[in-house]
Scaffold this motif. Sequence first.
Motif, short mmCIF file in Angstrom:
data_model
loop_
_atom_site.label_atom_id
_atom_site.label_comp_id
_atom_site.label_asym_id
_atom_site.label_seq_id
_atom_site.Cartn_x
_atom_site.Cartn_y
_atom_site.Cartn_z
N PRO A 40 4.42 -4.92 6.02
CA PRO A 40 4.59 -5.11 4.58
C PRO A 40 3.57 -4.31 3.79
CG PRO A 40 3.45 -6.97 5.54
CD PRO A 40 3.87 -6.09 6.69
N PRO A 41 3.81 -4.12 2.48
CA PRO A 41 2.84 -3.37 1.67
C PRO A 41 1.47 -4.05 1.71
CG PRO A 41 4.92 -3.71 0.49
CD PRO A 41 4.98 -4.57 1.71
N PRO A 42 0.41 -3.27 1.53
CA PRO A 42 -0.93 -3.85 1.55
C PRO A 42 -1.14 -4.77 0.36
CG PRO A 42 -1.01 -1.59 0.78
CD PRO A 42 0.39 -1.83 1.26
N PRO A 43 -2.09 -5.68 0.43
CA PRO A 43 -2.37 -6.58 -0.70
C PRO A 43 -2.82 -5.78 -1.91
CG PRO A 43 -4.12 -6.70 0.95
CD PRO A 43 -3.01 -5.91 1.56
N PRO A 44 -2.71 -6.37 -3.11
CA PRO A 44 -3.14 -5.67 -4.33
C PRO A 44 -4.58 -5.20 -4.23
CG PRO A 44 -1.95 -7.68 -4.87
CD PRO A 44 -2.20 -7.72 -3.39
N VAL A 83 -3.37 8.23 -0.01
CA VAL A 83 -4.43 7.24 0.16
C VAL A 83 -4.27 6.06 -0.80
CG1 VAL A 83 -6.03 8.97 1.00
CG2 VAL A 83 -5.96 8.45 -1.45
N THR A 84 -3.30 6.14 -1.72
CA THR A 84 -3.04 5.02 -2.62
C THR A 84 -2.05 4.04 -2.02
OG1 THR A 84 -3.46 6.41 -4.56
CG2 THR A 84 -2.24 4.38 -4.93
N THR A 85 -0.99 4.58 -1.38
CA THR A 85 0.06 3.72 -0.80
C THR A 85 -0.01 3.63 0.71
OG1 THR A 85 1.62 5.57 -0.61
CG2 THR A 85 1.58 4.37 -2.70
N GLY A 86 -0.71 4.56 1.36
CA GLY A 86 -0.76 4.59 2.81
C GLY A 86 0.39 5.32 3.45
N ARG A 87 1.31 5.86 2.63
CA ARG A 87 2.50 6.55 3.16
C ARG A 87 2.10 7.82 3.91
NH1 ARG A 87 7.57 8.06 -0.62
NH2 ARG A 87 8.08 5.90 -0.07
N LEU A 88 2.77 8.05 5.04
CA LEU A 88 2.55 9.25 5.84
C LEU A 88 3.84 10.05 5.88
CD1 LEU A 88 0.36 10.57 7.79
CD2 LEU A 88 1.76 9.63 9.64
N VAL A 89 3.77 11.35 5.54
CA VAL A 89 4.95 12.23 5.57
C VAL A 89 4.64 13.41 6.48
CG1 VAL A 89 6.52 13.67 4.24
CG2 VAL A 89 5.62 11.56 3.24
N ASN A 106 -7.58 -0.84 6.09
CA ASN A 106 -8.75 -1.67 5.83
C ASN A 106 -9.26 -2.32 7.12
OD1 ASN A 106 -8.46 -0.98 3.14
ND2 ASN A 106 -7.39 -2.87 2.59
N ARG A 107 -9.27 -1.48 8.16
CA ARG A 107 -9.77 -1.87 9.49
C ARG A 107 -8.95 -2.97 10.16
NH1 ARG A 107 -14.65 0.47 10.27
NH2 ARG A 107 -15.76 1.24 8.43
N LYS A 108 -7.71 -3.12 9.73
CA LYS A 108 -6.83 -4.13 10.32
C LYS A 108 -5.55 -3.46 10.82
CE LYS A 108 -4.42 -8.46 9.35
NZ LYS A 108 -4.10 -9.49 8.32
N VAL A 109 -5.19 -3.73 12.08
CA VAL A 109 -3.96 -3.18 12.65
C VAL A 109 -2.75 -3.85 11.99
CG1 VAL A 109 -2.59 -2.88 14.74
CG2 VAL A 109 -5.09 -2.72 14.85
N GLN A 110 -1.83 -3.04 11.48
CA GLN A 110 -0.63 -3.56 10.83
C GLN A 110 0.45 -3.94 11.85
OE1 GLN A 110 -0.74 -3.80 7.15
NE2 GLN A 110 -2.80 -3.62 8.04
N ASN A 111 1.23 -4.95 11.48
CA ASN A 111 2.27 -5.44 12.39
C ASN A 111 3.38 -4.42 12.63
OD1 ASN A 111 0.92 -7.87 12.56
ND2 ASN A 111 2.13 -8.84 10.94
N GLU A 112 3.75 -3.70 11.58
CA GLU A 112 4.89 -2.77 11.67
C GLU A 112 4.52 -1.51 12.43
OE1 GLU A 112 8.97 -1.85 10.58
OE2 GLU A 112 7.78 -3.65 10.27
#
Length: 233
Positions: A40-44, A83-89, A106-112
Amino acid sequence: MEKLTWCWLLLAVLNSALAQNKLTTKYFTDGGELTLDLRPPPPPGPLGDVLWKIDGNLVAEWVKDIVPVTYYRNFIGRTTLNVTTGRLVIKDMTKADMGVYSVEVNRKVQNERYNAVWIKEVPQPEIWIRPLTCSNDSDSCTLDCEANITEPAGPVTYSWKKGDGEWKESGKDLDITKNGTLDVETFTCRIQNPVSERDSKPKRNPLLEVQSQESDLRDCRETDVFMSMQKRG
């Protein structure tokens, strides 16, 4: 009561394990583009760091005020990290870019995670008529949308169009009847996968009456003669 508590705890552990193993398939082809978002998108709030990997190897990295956006190995020059949304292209994809992409934010592995799968574009299909004896004397026939797919093509769907009508997704074969297609002159089929689509050439409805070329020419001559007589009159 203790047994119920244990069941709830076990369920929570299983749900957490399933979330950690969520894997989404993304298809690409030679020269194509791969876009990966945080889900999911990162927290605000602003991101502090982003790290993308493929099969555990570094792809792109950024740490605010410490590490500028950095790309690794063959991803240099064709990759963009937002670096604002984290999107990789990643552009100009090749078969060598297949693998499982993961991300830390933020040093946390994402689930997706994303399983990037290389596939070929679909070839142009051709409509075959079955049986071979199908003609305007037949009550029904089957149209077969054939394409020479020799490489992995991923999930493939088929659609059909009657005359100039709308495309309707259907199976590879289309059964037609004389009574149901009296107003349809041609059929066209389309084959599609996640990276491409191709249409066949229109195929004349085999159940319609066919005028011979000589009959067509005779009709034209008779029309010309009639128009000439009208002018003289």
